[in-house]
Motif scaffolding. Structure first.
Motif, PDB file in Angstrom:
ATOM      1  N   LYS A   1      38.913  40.816  41.865  1.00 25.16           N
ATOM      2  CA  LYS A   1      37.492  40.473  42.016  1.00 25.16           C
ATOM      3  C   LYS A   1      36.717  41.616  42.665  1.00 25.16           C
ATOM      4  CE  LYS A   1      37.955  35.440  42.150  1.00 25.16           C
ATOM      5  NZ  LYS A   1      37.771  34.204  42.965  1.00 25.16           N
ATOM      6  N   ILE A   2      37.331  42.339  43.588  1.00 23.64           N
ATOM      7  CA  ILE A   2      36.659  43.497  44.196  1.00 23.64           C
ATOM      8  C   ILE A   2      36.506  44.609  43.162  1.00 23.64           C
ATOM      9  CG2 ILE A   2      36.798  45.264  45.998  1.00 23.64           C
ATOM     10  CD1 ILE A   2      38.386  43.216  47.674  1.00 23.64           C
ATOM     11  N   ILE A   3      37.561  44.856  42.388  1.00 25.90           N
ATOM     12  CA  ILE A   3      37.478  45.877  41.343  1.00 25.90           C
ATOM     13  C   ILE A   3      36.350  45.557  40.369  1.00 25.90           C
ATOM     14  CG2 ILE A   3      38.664  46.852  39.336  1.00 25.90           C
ATOM     15  CD1 ILE A   3      41.302  46.515  40.892  1.00 25.90           C
ATOM     16  N   MET A   4      36.205  44.279  40.034  1.00 22.93           N
ATOM     17  CA  MET A   4      35.196  43.868  39.057  1.00 22.93           C
ATOM     18  C   MET A   4      33.806  43.704  39.662  1.00 22.93           C
ATOM     19  SD  MET A   4      36.700  43.939  36.205  1.00 22.93           S
ATOM     20  CE  MET A   4      35.268  43.374  35.299  1.00 22.93           C
ATOM     21  N   GLY A   5      33.664  43.887  40.969  1.00 24.74           N
ATOM     22  CA  GLY A   5      32.362  43.777  41.602  1.00 24.74           C
ATOM     23  C   GLY A   5      31.948  42.353  41.910  1.00 24.74           C
ATOM     24  N   LEU A   6      32.868  41.403  41.768  1.00 22.56           N
ATOM     25  CA  LEU A   6      32.565  40.006  42.060  1.00 22.56           C
ATOM     26  C   LEU A   6      32.620  39.719  43.561  1.00 22.56           C
ATOM     27  CD1 LEU A   6      34.631  38.433  39.147  1.00 22.56           C
ATOM     28  CD2 LEU A   6      32.147  38.763  39.247  1.00 22.56           C
ATOM     29  N   LEU A   7      33.320  40.579  44.287  1.00 20.84           N
ATOM     30  CA  LEU A   7      33.317  40.576  45.747  1.00 20.84           C
ATOM     31  C   LEU A   7      33.000  41.989  46.209  1.00 20.84           C
ATOM     32  CD1 LEU A   7      36.543  38.486  46.588  1.00 20.84           C
ATOM     33  CD2 LEU A   7      34.163  37.767  46.935  1.00 20.84           C
TER      34      LEU A   7
ATOM     35  N   ALA B   1      36.233  55.548  34.904  1.00 21.10           N
ATOM     36  CA  ALA B   1      35.983  56.685  34.014  1.00 21.10           C
ATOM     37  C   ALA B   1      35.244  57.806  34.751  1.00 21.10           C
ATOM     38  CB  ALA B   1      35.212  56.236  32.777  1.00 21.10           C
ATOM     39  N   GLY B   2      35.624  58.033  36.006  1.00 21.89           N
ATOM     40  CA  GLY B   2      35.072  59.113  36.808  1.00 21.89           C
ATOM     41  C   GLY B   2      33.773  58.805  37.516  1.00 21.89           C
ATOM     42  N   GLU B   3      33.229  57.609  37.324  1.00 21.35           N
ATOM     43  CA  GLU B   3      31.960  57.241  37.954  1.00 21.35           C
ATOM     44  C   GLU B   3      32.198  56.264  39.097  1.00 21.35           C
ATOM     45  OE1 GLU B   3      27.615  55.237  36.800  1.00 21.35           O
ATOM     46  OE2 GLU B   3      29.151  55.572  35.262  1.00 21.35           O
ATOM     47  N   ASP B   4      31.658  56.567  40.260  1.00 19.90           N
ATOM     48  CA  ASP B   4      31.830  55.715  41.434  1.00 19.90           C
ATOM     49  C   ASP B   4      30.908  54.493  41.325  1.00 19.90           C
ATOM     50  OD1 ASP B   4      32.146  54.503  43.885  1.00 19.90           O
ATOM     51  OD2 ASP B   4      31.901  56.332  45.059  1.00 19.90           O
ATOM     52  N   LEU B   5      31.536  53.319  41.231  1.00 21.51           N
ATOM     53  CA  LEU B   5      30.772  52.072  41.122  1.00 21.51           C
ATOM     54  C   LEU B   5      30.995  51.172  42.333  1.00 21.51           C
ATOM     55  CD1 LEU B   5      31.393  51.169  37.368  1.00 21.51           C
ATOM     56  CD2 LEU B   5      29.490  52.461  38.343  1.00 21.51           C
ATOM     57  N   SER B   6      31.455  51.752  43.426  1.00 24.82           N
ATOM     58  CA  SER B   6      31.864  50.968  44.588  1.00 24.82           C
ATOM     59  C   SER B   6      30.784  50.039  45.105  1.00 24.82           C
ATOM     60  CB  SER B   6      32.305  51.906  45.726  1.00 24.82           C
ATOM     61  OG  SER B   6      33.264  52.828  45.283  1.00 24.82           O
ATOM     62  N   ARG B   7      29.542  50.476  45.055  1.00 26.90           N
ATOM     63  CA  ARG B   7      28.453  49.684  45.626  1.00 26.90           C
ATOM     64  C   ARG B   7      27.525  49.118  44.551  1.00 26.90           C
ATOM     65  NH1 ARG B   7      31.875  50.391  48.593  1.00 26.90           N
ATOM     66  NH2 ARG B   7      31.894  51.301  50.684  1.00 26.90           N
ATOM     67  N   LYS B   8      28.020  49.109  43.313  1.00 25.96           N
ATOM     68  CA  LYS B   8      27.201  48.605  42.211  1.00 25.96           C
ATOM     69  C   LYS B   8      27.704  47.249  41.746  1.00 25.96           C
ATOM     70  CE  LYS B   8      25.756  53.184  40.666  1.00 25.96           C
ATOM     71  NZ  LYS B   8      25.648  54.134  39.534  1.00 25.96           N
ATOM     72  N   GLY B   9      26.833  46.502  41.075  1.00 24.84           N
ATOM     73  CA  GLY B   9      27.120  45.130  40.699  1.00 24.84           C
ATOM     74  C   GLY B   9      28.149  44.984  39.603  1.00 24.84           C
ATOM     75  N   ALA B  10      28.590  43.729  39.413  1.00 26.13           N
ATOM     76  CA  ALA B  10      29.626  43.437  38.436  1.00 26.13           C
ATOM     77  C   ALA B  10      29.200  43.820  37.015  1.00 26.13           C
ATOM     78  CB  ALA B  10      29.974  41.958  38.496  1.00 26.13           C
ATOM     79  N   TRP B  11      27.915  43.756  36.747  1.00 27.05           N
ATOM     80  CA  TRP B  11      27.429  44.038  35.386  1.00 27.05           C
ATOM     81  C   TRP B  11      27.689  45.469  34.951  1.00 27.05           C
ATOM     82  CZ3 TRP B  11      23.884  47.910  34.681  1.00 27.05           C
ATOM     83  CH2 TRP B  11      23.190  48.342  35.826  1.00 27.05           C
TER      84      TRP B  11
END
Length: 239
Positions: free
Chosen positions: A51-57, A67-77
């Motif tokens: 869930k954390i990987i998918m942005g649900l938490l 794919a090389g892009e940091d999405l740590s603080r971005k939403g699940a979408w």
């Protein structure tokens, strides 16, 4: 030898529910064609990690790169358009919609016509084509699981994440799903991250095992090594 770039790269990842930290300092890299079985006792943090990987938490610490892009603080979408497909525990199909309409919802991030996506999914799972006009709520548990996997594949992901895909389904469907996932990885290059309790299923699908205990990855080893080791199975799985 060409080094493949990782589809998923997480570093020092921690998170949980409010102030409760369930996942603690996880590192994981998955490249194309890899199939990883994520295993551990109930409560070890496996589903929370997904869930954390998918942005649900939210991630409390660490980074998630897709794919090389940091999405740590971005939403699940942001995950699906970057090449991640997700099959949650419990399937979560839309019961009043037809099989084909459920599949179409998995292709919302696909640009242009989705006929190629339908063709690929129906070729991998012919049963979905045969029942494409039926309501999802009328399907058996195994058929719903296949539909959930097909829906995730409609976006043509580079990485497919599955949470307990064999839960509540009959043995013949379990074998069908395992063989289809292995074929998908071998022929299409899709990487797999599978949370599962059934070692016989993972032995058909996974190349490597990552073992979670108390929120951390404590072992990384070839899956056949785990399947041959009653000591490791007893230590981390209690089987």
């Amino acid at each position: 030898m060409v080094t493949q770039k990782p589809v998923l790269d997480i570093r020092g990842l921690s998170g949980g529910y409010g102030k409760l930290r369930v996942v603690d300092g996880v590192d994981m890299t998955i490249s194309e064609n890899e199939a990883i079985g994520l295993i551990g006792r109930n409560g070890s943090g496996k589903t929370t990690l997904l869930k954390i990987i998918m942005g649900l938490l939210p991630a409390q610490t660490g980074s998630i790169s897709i794919a090389g892009e940091d999405l740590s603080r971005k939403g699940a979408w942001t995950r699906c358009p970057r090449g991640i497909g997700y099959v949650p525990q419990g399937r979560l199909v839309f019961p009043r919609l037809s099989v084909e309409d459920n599949l179409a919802l998995g292709a919302t991030s696909v640009k242009g016509k989705i006929s190629d996506s339908y063709e690929s999914v129906y070729e991998l799972f012919p049963v979905l084509h045969a029942i494409r006009t039926r309501r999802a709520g009328a399907l058996s548990g195994g058929q719903q699981q296949i539909l959930a996997i097909g829906r995730a594949l409609m976006s043509k992901p580079k990485l497919l994440i599955l949470d307990e895909p064999t839960e509540g389904i009959q043995p013949s469907i379990i074998i069908e799903i395992a063989e289809s996932l292995k074929r998908l990885s071998r022929e299409s290059g899709v990487a797999l991250l599978v949370v599962e309790q059934r070692l016989d299923f993972l032995n058909r699908v996974a190349d490597h095992a990552h073992i979670m205990d108390r929120g951390s990855i404590v072992e990384r080893l070839p899956f056949d090594e785990l399947s041959r080791s009653p000591e490791l199975q007893q230590k981390y799985l209690g089987v």
